[in-house]
Design a protein around this motif. Structure first.
Motif, PDB file in Angstrom:
ATOM      1  N   HIS A  23      10.021   5.436   2.232  1.00  0.00           N
ATOM      2  CA  HIS A  23      10.353   6.204   1.152  1.00  0.00           C
ATOM      3  C   HIS A  23      11.204   5.532   0.195  1.00  0.00           C
ATOM      4  CE1 HIS A  23      10.713  10.204  -1.123  1.00  0.00           C
ATOM      5  NE2 HIS A  23       9.053   9.808  -1.961  1.00  0.00           N
TER       6      HIS A  23
ATOM      7  N   CYS B 131      -1.597   7.594   7.064  1.00  0.00           N
ATOM      8  CA  CYS B 131      -2.925   6.721   6.722  1.00  0.00           C
ATOM      9  C   CYS B 131      -2.895   5.012   6.849  1.00  0.00           C
ATOM     10  CB  CYS B 131      -3.117   6.804   5.380  1.00  0.00           C
ATOM     11  SG  CYS B 131      -3.250   7.847   4.381  1.00  0.00           S
TER      12      CYS B 131
ATOM     13  N   GLU C 259       1.820   1.910  -3.241  1.00  0.00           N
ATOM     14  CA  GLU C 259       1.115   2.371  -4.582  1.00  0.00           C
ATOM     15  C   GLU C 259       1.093   3.618  -4.039  1.00  0.00           C
ATOM     16  OE1 GLU C 259      -2.262  -0.122  -3.536  1.00  0.00           O
ATOM     17  OE2 GLU C 259      -1.267  -1.087  -4.471  1.00  0.00           O
ATOM     18  N   LEU C 260       0.760   4.196  -2.530  1.00  0.00           N
ATOM     19  CA  LEU C 260       0.213   5.338  -2.315  1.00  0.00           C
ATOM     20  C   LEU C 260       1.682   6.582  -2.082  1.00  0.00           C
ATOM     21  CD1 LEU C 260      -0.993   4.844   0.990  1.00  0.00           C
ATOM     22  CD2 LEU C 260      -2.152   5.914  -0.373  1.00  0.00           C
TER      23      LEU C 260
ATOM     24  N   ILE D 292       2.413  11.017  -3.059  1.00  0.00           N
ATOM     25  CA  ILE D 292       2.091  11.089  -1.139  1.00  0.00           C
ATOM     26  C   ILE D 292       2.740  11.731  -0.762  1.00  0.00           C
ATOM     27  CG2 ILE D 292       0.473  10.440   0.565  1.00  0.00           C
ATOM     28  CD1 ILE D 292      -1.766   9.086  -1.491  1.00  0.00           C
TER      29      ILE D 292
ATOM     30  N   GLN E 276       0.969   8.088  -5.980  1.00  0.00           N
ATOM     31  CA  GLN E 276       0.995   8.850  -6.369  1.00  0.00           C
ATOM     32  C   GLN E 276       1.585  10.318  -5.912  1.00  0.00           C
ATOM     33  OE1 GLN E 276      -2.761   8.070  -4.359  1.00  0.00           O
ATOM     34  NE2 GLN E 276      -2.963   5.524  -5.185  1.00  0.00           N
TER      35      GLN E 276
ATOM     36  N   GLU F 160       2.015  11.927   5.481  1.00  0.00           N
ATOM     37  CA  GLU F 160       0.853  11.123   5.216  1.00  0.00           C
ATOM     38  C   GLU F 160       0.255  10.114   4.818  1.00  0.00           C
ATOM     39  OE1 GLU F 160      -3.188  12.207   4.244  1.00  0.00           O
ATOM     40  OE2 GLU F 160      -2.019  13.306   4.962  1.00  0.00           O
ATOM     41  N   VAL F 161       1.036   9.491   4.220  1.00  0.00           N
ATOM     42  CA  VAL F 161       1.659   7.948   4.132  1.00  0.00           C
ATOM     43  C   VAL F 161       1.657   6.972   5.604  1.00  0.00           C
ATOM     44  CG1 VAL F 161       2.588   5.663   3.320  1.00  0.00           C
ATOM     45  CG2 VAL F 161       2.676   8.252   1.899  1.00  0.00           C
TER      46      VAL F 161
ATOM     47  N   GLN G 118       0.971  -1.234   0.075  1.00  0.00           N
ATOM     48  CA  GLN G 118      -0.300   0.078   0.392  1.00  0.00           C
ATOM     49  C   GLN G 118       1.184   1.197  -0.174  1.00  0.00           C
ATOM     50  OE1 GLN G 118      -2.724  -0.696   3.757  1.00  0.00           O
ATOM     51  NE2 GLN G 118      -4.010  -1.464   2.507  1.00  0.00           N
ATOM     52  N   ALA G 119       1.609   0.653   0.218  1.00  0.00           N
ATOM     53  CA  ALA G 119       2.202   2.349   0.847  1.00  0.00           C
ATOM     54  C   ALA G 119       3.414   2.745  -0.928  1.00  0.00           C
ATOM     55  CB  ALA G 119       4.338   2.554   1.986  1.00  0.00           C
TER      56      ALA G 119
END
Length: 177
Positions: free
Chosen positions: A31, A19, A5-6, A11, A9, A15-16, A2-3
């Motif tokens: 990251h 979320c 994918e974020l 992000i 995008q 913010e990750v 999921q990280a």
């Protein structure tokens, strides 16, 4: 994943972190890994720690031994599997050394829980213990400090005005800054 994918995008890591309910430090580390190696760098490497030293077949045999109960393996005093007994059983049957904590984890993995036997002296007289608790303990036990003698504040002592006259510092006035 999921990280990844974020991050794709655009992000930002804080913010990750919010979320996915992880620390900012973890999000920044993810990251960095994502920037260096893409989504594959964030793929799980499997469970950490050492591998189980017993094969799946040995685990099945161990579960069957545990089902038989401790008496079937020489522990006739009581019907409980302690972690120490399981570690000993593993050593006897499979010639593999396990610590008590390792045996506990292995038991949980197999759906068992270690039991703790009640350790009581064989000569214990329950009636005498009950009488002692009711009669002697009530006389011996010291009373606790009265509630009014303590202060609820951790940073400031109780006011000298509330102290008994014969208490230390009762006649002095505390100067506060």
């Amino acid at each position: 994943m999921q990280a990844a994918e974020l991050f794709e995008q655009k992000i930002k890591p804080p913010e990750v972190a919010r979320c996915l309910r992880v620390s900012r430090k973890s999000a920044y580390q993810w990251h960095q890994l994502w920037r260096d190696g893409g989504a594959q760098a964030l793929a799980s490497r499997g469970p950490s720690g050492s591998r189980c030293r017993l094969s799946p077949r040995c685990l099945e045999k161990l579960a069957a031994y545990l089902e038989q109960g401790p008496a079937a393996h020489g522990w006739v005093e009581d019907q409980v599997w302690t972690a120490a007994r399981v570690a000993t059983l593993i050593g006897r049957k499979f010639h593999v050394s396990y610590s008590v904590s390792g045996a506990t984890r292995l038991m949980h993995r197999l759906g068992f829980s270690p039991q703790v036997p009640a350790r009581r002296v064989a000569e214990r007289d329950e009636n005498a213990v009950t009488i002692w608790k009711e009669a002697t303990w009530a006389e011996v036990k010291e009373p606790g400090r009265p509630a009014e003698a303590t202060s609820a504040s951790r940073t400031r002592q109780a006011s000298p005005d509330g102290r008994p006259e014969d208490a230390p510092g009762a006649g002095t006035v505390a100067h506060r800054r």
